[in-house]
Design a protein around this motif. Structure first.
Motif, PDB file in Angstrom:
ATOM      1  N   SER A 202      25.004 -13.842  42.662  1.00 17.38           N
ATOM      2  CA  SER A 202      26.371 -13.950  43.264  1.00 17.38           C
ATOM      3  C   SER A 202      26.813 -15.436  43.706  1.00 17.38           C
ATOM      4  CB  SER A 202      26.764 -13.185  44.399  1.00 17.38           C
ATOM      5  OG  SER A 202      26.152 -13.341  45.552  1.00 17.38           O
ATOM      6  N   MET A 203      25.511 -16.002  43.781  1.00 18.60           N
ATOM      7  CA  MET A 203      25.736 -17.652  44.212  1.00 18.60           C
ATOM      8  C   MET A 203      25.712 -18.706  43.308  1.00 18.60           C
ATOM      9  SD  MET A 203      22.620 -17.269  47.002  1.00 18.60           S
ATOM     10  CE  MET A 203      23.005 -18.436  48.328  1.00 18.60           C
ATOM     11  N   ALA A 204      25.305 -18.462  41.931  1.00 22.51           N
ATOM     12  CA  ALA A 204      25.148 -19.498  40.840  1.00 22.51           C
ATOM     13  C   ALA A 204      24.188 -20.634  41.313  1.00 22.51           C
ATOM     14  CB  ALA A 204      26.885 -20.041  40.696  1.00 22.51           C
ATOM     15  N   LEU A 205      22.958 -20.111  41.651  1.00 22.47           N
ATOM     16  CA  LEU A 205      22.163 -21.049  41.910  1.00 22.47           C
ATOM     17  C   LEU A 205      20.780 -20.479  41.190  1.00 22.47           C
ATOM     18  CD1 LEU A 205      22.639 -21.606  45.802  1.00 22.47           C
ATOM     19  CD2 LEU A 205      23.056 -23.467  43.990  1.00 22.47           C
ATOM     20  N   LEU A 206      19.850 -21.360  40.917  1.00 27.42           N
ATOM     21  CA  LEU A 206      18.712 -21.192  40.483  1.00 27.42           C
ATOM     22  C   LEU A 206      17.772 -20.440  41.680  1.00 27.42           C
ATOM     23  CD1 LEU A 206      17.794 -24.127  38.141  1.00 27.42           C
ATOM     24  CD2 LEU A 206      18.606 -21.863  37.277  1.00 27.42           C
ATOM     25  N   PRO A 207      16.831 -19.458  41.170  1.00 22.42           N
ATOM     26  CA  PRO A 207      15.969 -18.832  42.313  1.00 22.42           C
ATOM     27  C   PRO A 207      15.376 -19.964  42.931  1.00 22.42           C
ATOM     28  CG  PRO A 207      16.015 -17.436  40.309  1.00 22.42           C
ATOM     29  CD  PRO A 207      16.795 -18.631  40.019  1.00 22.42           C
ATOM     30  N   GLU A 208      14.929 -20.991  42.423  1.00 18.66           N
ATOM     31  CA  GLU A 208      14.145 -22.036  43.172  1.00 18.66           C
ATOM     32  C   GLU A 208      14.771 -22.864  44.314  1.00 18.66           C
ATOM     33  OE1 GLU A 208      14.093 -21.369  40.033  1.00 18.66           O
ATOM     34  OE2 GLU A 208      14.129 -23.415  38.623  1.00 18.66           O
ATOM     35  N   GLN A 209      16.189 -22.529  44.028  1.00 18.38           N
ATOM     36  CA  GLN A 209      17.274 -23.378  45.001  1.00 18.38           C
ATOM     37  C   GLN A 209      17.601 -22.575  45.977  1.00 18.38           C
ATOM     38  OE1 GLN A 209      20.293 -24.195  41.896  1.00 18.38           O
ATOM     39  NE2 GLN A 209      20.044 -26.357  42.277  1.00 18.38           N
ATOM     40  N   VAL A 210      16.928 -21.376  46.164  1.00 18.88           N
ATOM     41  CA  VAL A 210      17.452 -20.439  47.231  1.00 18.88           C
ATOM     42  C   VAL A 210      16.332 -20.263  48.159  1.00 18.88           C
ATOM     43  CG1 VAL A 210      18.143 -18.114  47.584  1.00 18.88           C
ATOM     44  CG2 VAL A 210      19.156 -19.722  45.875  1.00 18.88           C
ATOM     45  N   CYS A 211      16.532 -19.852  49.354  1.00 14.90           N
ATOM     46  CA  CYS A 211      15.407 -19.425  50.237  1.00 14.90           C
ATOM     47  C   CYS A 211      15.878 -18.318  51.076  1.00 14.90           C
ATOM     48  CB  CYS A 211      15.080 -20.679  51.294  1.00 14.90           C
ATOM     49  SG  CYS A 211      13.608 -20.391  52.206  1.00 14.90           S
ATOM     50  N   VAL A 212      15.100 -17.443  51.398  1.00 14.89           N
ATOM     51  CA  VAL A 212      15.469 -16.029  52.241  1.00 14.89           C
ATOM     52  C   VAL A 212      15.153 -16.738  53.541  1.00 14.89           C
ATOM     53  CG1 VAL A 212      14.966 -13.781  52.456  1.00 14.89           C
ATOM     54  CG2 VAL A 212      15.173 -14.700  50.359  1.00 14.89           C
ATOM     55  N   VAL A 213      16.039 -15.990  54.616  1.00 13.47           N
ATOM     56  CA  VAL A 213      15.502 -16.203  55.977  1.00 13.47           C
ATOM     57  C   VAL A 213      15.607 -14.792  56.656  1.00 13.47           C
ATOM     58  CG1 VAL A 213      16.252 -17.543  57.988  1.00 13.47           C
ATOM     59  CG2 VAL A 213      16.898 -18.559  55.815  1.00 13.47           C
ATOM     60  N   GLY A 214      14.772 -14.739  57.263  1.00 17.91           N
ATOM     61  CA  GLY A 214      14.731 -13.278  58.163  1.00 17.91           C
ATOM     62  C   GLY A 214      13.645 -13.123  59.177  1.00 17.91           C
ATOM     63  N   ASP A 215      13.900 -12.150  60.037  1.00 18.41           N
ATOM     64  CA  ASP A 215      12.834 -11.947  61.178  1.00 18.41           C
ATOM     65  C   ASP A 215      11.644 -10.834  60.922  1.00 18.41           C
ATOM     66  OD1 ASP A 215      15.277 -10.027  61.194  1.00 18.41           O
ATOM     67  OD2 ASP A 215      14.282  -9.401  63.131  1.00 18.41           O
ATOM     68  N   ASP A 216      12.170 -10.381  59.763  1.00 12.90           N
ATOM     69  CA  ASP A 216      11.187  -8.980  59.619  1.00 12.90           C
ATOM     70  C   ASP A 216      10.145  -9.421  58.523  1.00 12.90           C
ATOM     71  OD1 ASP A 216      10.176  -6.386  58.903  1.00 12.90           O
ATOM     72  OD2 ASP A 216      12.003  -5.498  59.409  1.00 12.90           O
ATOM     73  N   VAL A 217       8.965  -9.461  58.689  1.00 16.31           N
ATOM     74  CA  VAL A 217       8.079  -9.541  57.702  1.00 16.31           C
ATOM     75  C   VAL A 217       7.982  -8.486  56.591  1.00 16.31           C
ATOM     76  CG1 VAL A 217       6.371 -11.226  58.648  1.00 16.31           C
ATOM     77  CG2 VAL A 217       6.020  -8.799  59.248  1.00 16.31           C
ATOM     78  N   GLN A 218       8.126  -7.328  57.095  1.00 12.52           N
ATOM     79  CA  GLN A 218       7.918  -6.002  56.241  1.00 12.52           C
ATOM     80  C   GLN A 218       9.241  -5.963  55.309  1.00 12.52           C
ATOM     81  OE1 GLN A 218       5.246  -5.241  55.264  1.00 12.52           O
ATOM     82  NE2 GLN A 218       3.890  -5.179  57.311  1.00 12.52           N
ATOM     83  N   SER A 219      10.485  -6.432  55.577  1.00  9.02           N
ATOM     84  CA  SER A 219      11.483  -6.132  54.637  1.00  9.02           C
ATOM     85  C   SER A 219      12.014  -7.637  54.199  1.00  9.02           C
ATOM     86  CB  SER A 219      12.595  -5.598  55.365  1.00  9.02           C
ATOM     87  OG  SER A 219      13.235  -6.146  56.340  1.00  9.02           O
TER      88      SER A 219
END
Ligand SMILES: [Mg+2]
Length: 271
Positions: A202-219
């Protein structure tokens, strides 16, 4: 050894909500300002959560009421990922939806016709029906799977905690069906890749241009790793120092909170 994360290449963030942007119903300090700064600098944002009971617009309303600048189309849940999966793989095919009314309504609003095809279900969707999982329903679902129906579920959790007790969760049934039929369910929630892939698409970006941010290591972090995405672990919410150890899925970077992201990504202090 993975290459170090180059923050300058990041053009979009896929961020978790609970524990990352909000905690106990209140914004994490500095998170609202960080979102505003990231937007001003053109960073695309998507917000992901495993919630099945609330729609993207309900979640957007909640976040907006707390002061966040978000739009419903930027929010993806395990239910929106399920709708995307059904559209991509089972359009014009009948299925059986074992989901509660609120989940069915969200799917309908996303363009999925939730009518149970009792004769020839080519897939089943397993939701959190709790006490409605009686023997006739479980036996019906089992028969579809036994006859080759695909299993789609929001998670594989065998139990959950509530009111200081453990309760059997729908993932237990998903596991049983997978086990008996020797098939793998498609799980649309984190840490499975489906939700992350929906967000990237949905972002029209390449996967290498995107970073996931979260607090939960297991999810969040495990999910990012499975989806082949870079990730940043925030030390808020579910974070514990032990998660930095090698026994846990490893993020590409760590930061004390979401408020630090503008500094990391664009050398900007939120204003
Ligand atoms: Mg979280």
């Amino acid at each position: 050894m993975r290459k170090p994360l180059n923050f300058q290449l990041i053009k979009g963030l896929v961020t978790d909500i609970d524990g990352t942007l909000i905690l106990h119903g209140k914004p994490i300090a500095g998170a609202i300002e960080a979102i505003n700064t990231l937007r001003k600098r053109g960073i695309k944002l998507r917000f992901i959560t495993n919630t099945t009971g609330r729609s993207p617009s309900q979640l957007a309303d909640m976040l907006i009421s707390l002061g966040f600048d978000v739009e419903a189309h930027e929010i993806l849940t395990s239910v929106t990922a399920c709708a995307d999966h059904l559209k991509a793989n089972f359009s014009n095919k009948g299925g059986y939806f074992a989901v509660p009314d609120n989940t069915a309504q969200i799917l309908e609003n996303l363009g999925i016709h939730v009518s149970n095809d009792e004769e020839s279900a080519e897939y089943i969707v397993i939701g959190d029906l709790k006490e409605s999982f009686d023997y006739p329903l479980l036996n019906r679902l089992f028969n579809y799977v036994y006859q080759g129906a695909h299993i789609i579920a929001f998670h594989r959790n065998p139990f959950f905690f509530e009111e200081q007790k453990v309760w059997l969760d729908s993932g237990a049934f998903t596991r049983v069906f997978e086990n008996i039929a020797n098939v793998k369910a498609t799980i649309t929630g984190k840490p499975s890749p489906a939700l992350f892939e929906s967000a990237i698409a949905s972002m029209a970006l390449l996967p290498e241009q995107v970073c996931v941010v979260g607090d939960d290591v297991q999810s969040d972090i495990l999910g990012a790793n499975k989806a082949g995405l870079r990730s940043i672990l925030v030390e808020t919410g579910k974070f514990e120092a032990v998660h930095l150890g090698e026994a846990f899925p490893q993020a590409d970077a760590y930061t004390s909170s979401f408020a630090e992201l503008p500094r990391l990504l664009i050398n900007q202090i939120p204003s």
